[in-house]
Design a protein around this motif. Structure first.
Motif, PDB file in Angstrom:
ATOM      1  N   LYS A 206       1.110   7.345  -6.277  1.00 16.18           N
ATOM      2  CA  LYS A 206       0.005   8.292  -6.484  1.00 16.18           C
ATOM      3  C   LYS A 206       0.418   9.707  -6.083  1.00 16.18           C
ATOM      4  O   LYS A 206       0.104  10.669  -6.780  1.00 16.18           O
ATOM      5  CB  LYS A 206      -1.235   7.846  -5.708  1.00 16.18           C
ATOM      6  CG  LYS A 206      -1.929   6.669  -6.340  1.00 16.18           C
ATOM      7  CD  LYS A 206      -3.034   6.031  -5.530  1.00 16.18           C
ATOM      8  CE  LYS A 206      -3.894   6.893  -4.689  1.00 16.18           C
ATOM      9  NZ  LYS A 206      -4.930   6.137  -3.949  1.00 16.18           N
TER      10      LYS A 206
ATOM     11  N   GLU B  66       0.839  -1.203   0.000  1.00 21.09           N
ATOM     12  CA  GLU B  66       0.000   0.000   0.000  1.00 21.09           C
ATOM     13  C   GLU B  66       0.877   1.257   0.000  1.00 21.09           C
ATOM     14  O   GLU B  66       0.576   2.238  -0.674  1.00 21.09           O
ATOM     15  CB  GLU B  66      -0.919   0.008   1.227  1.00 21.09           C
ATOM     16  CG  GLU B  66      -1.854   1.191   1.272  1.00 21.09           C
ATOM     17  CD  GLU B  66      -2.681   1.235   2.553  1.00 21.09           C
ATOM     18  OE1 GLU B  66      -3.197   2.317   2.851  1.00 21.09           O
ATOM     19  OE2 GLU B  66      -2.794   0.203   3.248  1.00 21.09           O
TER      20      GLU B  66
ATOM     21  N   ARG C 262       3.900   1.655  -1.329  1.00 21.39           N
ATOM     22  CA  ARG C 262       4.432   1.885  -2.679  1.00 21.39           C
ATOM     23  C   ARG C 262       3.368   2.488  -3.588  1.00 21.39           C
ATOM     24  O   ARG C 262       3.633   3.406  -4.355  1.00 21.39           O
ATOM     25  CB  ARG C 262       4.965   0.582  -3.278  1.00 21.39           C
ATOM     26  CG  ARG C 262       6.308   0.177  -2.707  1.00 21.39           C
ATOM     27  CD  ARG C 262       6.960  -0.931  -3.511  1.00 21.39           C
ATOM     28  NE  ARG C 262       6.151  -2.129  -3.580  1.00 21.39           N
ATOM     29  CZ  ARG C 262       6.230  -3.174  -2.763  1.00 21.39           C
ATOM     30  NH1 ARG C 262       7.104  -3.159  -1.784  1.00 21.39           N
ATOM     31  NH2 ARG C 262       5.456  -4.224  -2.925  1.00 21.39           N
ATOM     32  N   ARG C 263       2.144   1.970  -3.476  1.00 15.98           N
ATOM     33  CA  ARG C 263       1.038   2.478  -4.303  1.00 15.98           C
ATOM     34  C   ARG C 263       0.739   3.936  -3.955  1.00 15.98           C
ATOM     35  O   ARG C 263       0.589   4.780  -4.837  1.00 15.98           O
ATOM     36  CB  ARG C 263      -0.197   1.593  -4.119  1.00 15.98           C
ATOM     37  CG  ARG C 263      -1.367   1.985  -4.989  1.00 15.98           C
ATOM     38  CD  ARG C 263      -2.556   1.015  -4.898  1.00 15.98           C
ATOM     39  NE  ARG C 263      -2.999   0.790  -3.538  1.00 15.98           N
ATOM     40  CZ  ARG C 263      -2.920  -0.395  -2.891  1.00 15.98           C
ATOM     41  NH1 ARG C 263      -2.416  -1.448  -3.494  1.00 15.98           N
ATOM     42  NH2 ARG C 263      -3.352  -0.505  -1.656  1.00 15.98           N
ATOM     43  N   GLU C 264       0.661   4.241  -2.676  1.00 14.37           N
ATOM     44  CA  GLU C 264       0.366   5.611  -2.241  1.00 14.37           C
ATOM     45  C   GLU C 264       1.504   6.568  -2.610  1.00 14.37           C
ATOM     46  O   GLU C 264       1.257   7.707  -2.990  1.00 14.37           O
ATOM     47  CB  GLU C 264       0.082   5.654  -0.745  1.00 14.37           C
ATOM     48  CG  GLU C 264      -1.214   4.982  -0.347  1.00 14.37           C
ATOM     49  CD  GLU C 264      -2.425   5.568  -1.047  1.00 14.37           C
ATOM     50  OE1 GLU C 264      -2.588   6.806  -1.069  1.00 14.37           O
ATOM     51  OE2 GLU C 264      -3.234   4.770  -1.585  1.00 14.37           O
TER      52      GLU C 264
END
Length: 124
Positions: free
Chosen positions: A95, A88, A90-92
């Protein structure tokens, strides 16, 4: 235009040149402010500006003074994220980087930053 100028002068405790020249930089103690006269979507003259606090590493604040002298917050860089898992996170982070890249391009397009400036490079 008078309300816009008065609002800026009161907020930053400075006296602006008359006629107002744009773009410009003003340093007051630890705050560096870059501003530019700009036309909003209604074609009203507004003053868009960035406030850099030279004592910390935070991104600049992006604001506007509208034709009525009201100070508004505009789109600003994100600099912190919270997450529960590494995936999560890495994804955030991705973004946030994409969002900051959009903000950097908006600021460059307005003329508040130049692609060659070191501070903007970390967002591109």
């Amino acid at each position: 235009m008078e309300k816009l100028i008065n609002s800026f002068e009161q907020h930053f405790k400075v006296k602006l040149q008359n006629p107002l020249k744009s773009p410009r930089k003003i340093q007051v103690k630890e705050l560096l402010t870059k501003y530019i006269l700009y036309k909003d979507t209604s074609r009203n003259t507004v003053l868009d500006f960035l406030i850099f606090d030279t004592t910390n590493g935070f991104p600049p604040l992006h604001k506007r003074i509208n034709s009525e002298g009201v100070i508004q917050s505009l789109e600003n860089f994100q600099f912190s994220i919270m997450f529960a898992t590494e995936v999560e996170g890495r994804r955030e982070k991705f973004k946030m980087e994409m969002f900051n890249k959009q903000i950097a391009h908006i600021i460059i397009e307005k003329g508040l930053a130049n692609v060659s400036e070191d501070w903007i490079q970390k967002y591109l």
